[in-house]
Write an enzyme that holds these catalytic residues in place. Structure first.
Site, PDB file in Angstrom:
ATOM      1  N   GLU A   4      44.601  24.246  56.666  1.00  0.00           N
ATOM      2  CA  GLU A   4      43.656  23.869  57.725  1.00  0.00           C
ATOM      3  C   GLU A   4      44.276  22.874  58.701  1.00  0.00           C
ATOM      4  O   GLU A   4      44.930  21.904  58.296  1.00  0.00           O
ATOM      5  CB  GLU A   4      42.400  23.238  57.111  1.00  0.00           C
ATOM      6  CG  GLU A   4      41.615  24.201  56.244  1.00  0.00           C
ATOM      7  CD  GLU A   4      40.207  23.712  55.907  1.00  0.00           C
ATOM      8  OE1 GLU A   4      39.357  24.552  55.626  1.00  0.00           O
ATOM      9  OE2 GLU A   4      39.971  22.481  55.913  1.00  0.00           O
ATOM     10  N   ARG A  49      42.304  28.375  47.340  1.00  0.00           N
ATOM     11  CA  ARG A  49      41.329  29.356  46.829  1.00  0.00           C
ATOM     12  C   ARG A  49      40.949  30.299  47.955  1.00  0.00           C
ATOM     13  O   ARG A  49      41.381  30.128  49.085  1.00  0.00           O
ATOM     14  CB  ARG A  49      40.074  28.615  46.363  1.00  0.00           C
ATOM     15  CG  ARG A  49      39.525  27.738  47.493  1.00  0.00           C
ATOM     16  CD  ARG A  49      38.156  27.193  47.230  1.00  0.00           C
ATOM     17  NE  ARG A  49      37.825  26.118  48.156  1.00  0.00           N
ATOM     18  CZ  ARG A  49      37.337  26.280  49.377  1.00  0.00           C
ATOM     19  NH1 ARG A  49      37.162  27.497  49.853  1.00  0.00           N
ATOM     20  NH2 ARG A  49      37.053  25.245  50.145  1.00  0.00           N
TER      21      ARG A  49
HETATM   22  P1  ADP Z   1      36.992  17.368  53.739  1.00  0.00           P
HETATM   23  O1  ADP Z   1      37.941  17.797  52.656  1.00  0.00           O
HETATM   24  O2  ADP Z   1      36.119  16.224  53.319  1.00  0.00           O
HETATM   25  O3  ADP Z   1      36.257  18.509  54.358  1.00  0.00           O
HETATM   26  P2  ADP Z   1      38.925  17.319  55.959  1.00  0.00           P
HETATM   27  O4  ADP Z   1      40.159  16.507  55.956  1.00  0.00           O
HETATM   28  O5  ADP Z   1      39.063  18.780  55.788  1.00  0.00           O
HETATM   29  O6  ADP Z   1      37.904  16.697  54.881  1.00  0.00           O
HETATM   30  O7  ADP Z   1      38.135  17.045  57.280  1.00  0.00           O
HETATM   31  C1  ADP Z   1      36.834  17.561  57.491  1.00  0.00           C
HETATM   32  C2  ADP Z   1      36.460  17.479  58.943  1.00  0.00           C
HETATM   33  O8  ADP Z   1      36.506  16.106  59.403  1.00  0.00           O
HETATM   34  C3  ADP Z   1      37.384  18.216  59.896  1.00  0.00           C
HETATM   35  O9  ADP Z   1      37.081  19.607  59.987  1.00  0.00           O
HETATM   36  C4  ADP Z   1      37.097  17.474  61.183  1.00  0.00           C
HETATM   37  O10 ADP Z   1      35.829  17.894  61.693  1.00  0.00           O
HETATM   38  C5  ADP Z   1      36.973  16.022  60.736  1.00  0.00           C
HETATM   39  N1  ADP Z   1      38.287  15.323  60.773  1.00  0.00           N
HETATM   40  C6  ADP Z   1      39.160  15.155  59.757  1.00  0.00           C
HETATM   41  N2  ADP Z   1      40.270  14.485  60.140  1.00  0.00           N
HETATM   42  C7  ADP Z   1      40.097  14.208  61.465  1.00  0.00           C
HETATM   43  C8  ADP Z   1      40.912  13.554  62.471  1.00  0.00           C
HETATM   44  N3  ADP Z   1      42.104  13.037  62.196  1.00  0.00           N
HETATM   45  N4  ADP Z   1      40.404  13.487  63.738  1.00  0.00           N
HETATM   46  C9  ADP Z   1      39.179  14.016  64.037  1.00  0.00           C
HETATM   47  N5  ADP Z   1      38.379  14.632  63.140  1.00  0.00           N
HETATM   48  C10 ADP Z   1      38.819  14.737  61.870  1.00  0.00           C
END
Ligand code: ADP
Length: 447
Positions: free
Chosen positions: A275, A291
């Site tokens: 992602e 997964r």
């Molecule tokens: P989780 O595992 O809790 O879903 P993620 O790291 O996949 O966490 O992040 C989830 C969402 O949070 C992302 O899809 C985005 O919307 C927001 N997000 C995460 N990191 C950033 C970042 N560095 N800047 C802006 N938004 C972020």
């Protein structure tokens, strides 16, 4: 090939996996809680085993009961679906110790990617572009201030053990930072039992673009293009499409190549999703899911490849059925996640579905475990189905989606169908002009 697969999940994904197994001529066993005795996956499986009461921790997350169900039924492999035990390294290890194949990567790969700091470090080492930020966990206020100043505000503080968007805090200034660091740490500690947090540059208007990858576990890796999942509410995906309206062929090939090489170098086995946030032409890794994803059908629609068949093939040692050069992307696909929720307040709406009629016709697929007369139990996720529509291009796909949404009837409960009927007519959506904040802003303006 396996003789008998046990499906350790429920709802639409249990049915999805069951269908793939049947097509491959493999016997199916499902497990279920007492609340799911009437579920469609239980009705269609060759065998079923009740593994406990409704709460997930006593049934779908109960490793001992699931292993016992494998032994009783003689299942030689387990497909975990998504959610529940699908990213539980201990579960993968325990199955391996019992000579039962976990249809997924090794416990070690799950472990590395489940720890976000370790995952980011690994991604960087493999040549995947990451969001600028701290190199590891940050506990000290002074260190946090130095890092934030170096990468520039705004920054986001994230939990290493995080998931589901929890434990994240944005700081726009040094004053914010001190408080955000404390709150993020205490939230992470309470939610995950691990208060390690790290700092990243906060991207203001990114898209969420993810790459579907597959590894054969023997040094071969492929990618199946991207999915754009920018339409989110509370970090939960609502609408997903492939290809992304924001990418061209060259960008797709480039980021796909980086991801498939990384998977090959890692010796990764099975399906995975890398992602990214995408802003101003740049990709920034955020996490890898080890997964199958909820939104995998949009990739299936444009590639014609059954991802669950591939997962089963790879796990059984049969390797991948396709080479990178055989993969072609045809047309455009969109998935809408239909939840049993109020379309305005998003309050869950369990209860009895009095009438369920799904759309059909060319390019329309509905993955759902419910039926007319089905009672949705109040204990689980509110996803009741996915509508996936395919067209030769995005315009055709949107026209077909509008038509399919009009045909869909779910009576007796509230669903998010009205939200999609509204979104499909929105000019920004029609133009593919949206970022990860678009939907929340739109909902705030229209409520
Ligand atoms: P989780 O595992 O809790 O879903 P993620 O790291 O996949 O966490 O992040 C989830 C969402 O949070 C992302 O899809 C985005 O919307 C927001 N997000 C995460 N990191 C950033 C970042 N560095 N800047 C802006 N938004 C972020």
């Amino acid at each position: 090939m396996f003789q008998k697969i046990l499906i350790a999940n429920r709802g639409e994904i249990a049915l999805r996996v069951l269908r793939a197994a049947k097509e491959l001529g493999i016997q199916t066993v499902v497990v279920h809680s007492t609340a799911d005795a009437d579920a469609m996956h239980v009705r269609l499986a060759d065998e079923s085993v009740c593994i406990g009461p409704p709460p997930s921790r006593d049934s779908y997350l109960n490793i001992h009961q699931i292993v016992a169900a494998c032994e009783i039924t003689g299942a030689d492999a387990v497909h975990p679906g998504y959610g529940f035990l699908s990213e539980n390294a201990k579960f993968a290890d325990i199955l391996a110790a019992h000579n039962i194949t976990f249809i997924g990567p090794s416990g070690d790969h799950i472990r590395v990617m489940g720890d976000k700091i370790e995952a980011k470090r690994t991604a960087k080492r493999l040549g995947i572009p990451v969001v600028p930020g701290s190199d590891g966990a940050v506990s000290d206020e002074g260190e946090a201030k130095r890092i934030a100043a170096a990468i520039g505000y705004p920054v986001i503080i994230k939990a290493s053990a995080g998931g589901g968007g929890r434990g994240m805090k944005v700081a726009r200034s040094e004053t914010d930072l001190v408080e955000a660091l404390q709150t993020a740490r205490s939230e992470a500690g309470a939610a995950f039992g691990d208060d390690a947090v790290y700092i990243e540059k906060y991207l203001e208007k990114p898209r969420h673009i993810e790459i579907q990858v597959f590894g054969d576990g023997a040094g071969k890796g492929i990618h199946l293009g991207e999915r754009d999942c920018s339409l989110q509410r509370r970090h939960q995906k609502v609408w997903e499409e492939a290809n992304s309206p924001a990418l061209n062929e060259e960008q797709r090939t480039q980021i796909g190549g980086i991801c498939s090489r990384a998977i090959a170098d890692l010796g990764y086995s099975g399906a995975g999703t890398i992602e990214f946030l995408y802003e101003n032409g740049e990709f920034y890794f955020i996490e890898m899911n080890t997964r199958l994803q909820v939104e995998h059908p949009v990739t299936e629609a444009i590639t014609g490849i059954d991802l669950v068949h591939e997962q089963i093939r790879v796990a059984s040692g049969g390797g991948l059925s396709v080479r990178q050069e055989d993969i072609r992307f045809h047309g455009h696909a969109i998935e809408c996640r239909i939840n049993a929720e109020d379309p305005k307040t998003f309050v869950p709406s369990p209860g009895t579905i009095t009438h369920f009629h799904t759309p059909g016709g060319l390019g329309v697929r509905v993955d759902s475990g419910v039926y007319s007369g089905y009672r949705i139990p109040p204990y689980y996720d509110s996803l009741i189905g996915k509508l996936i529509v395919h067209g030769r291009n995005r315009v055709e796909c949107m026209m077909r989606l509008r038509r399919a949404l009009d045909e869909f009837v779910v009576d007796g409960i509230n669903t998010t169908l009205p939200l999609f009927r509204e979104l499909v007519g929105n000019p920004d959506i029609a133009n593919g002009d949206y970022d990860i904040h678009w939907l929340e802003k739109h909902l705030a303006e229209t409520q």
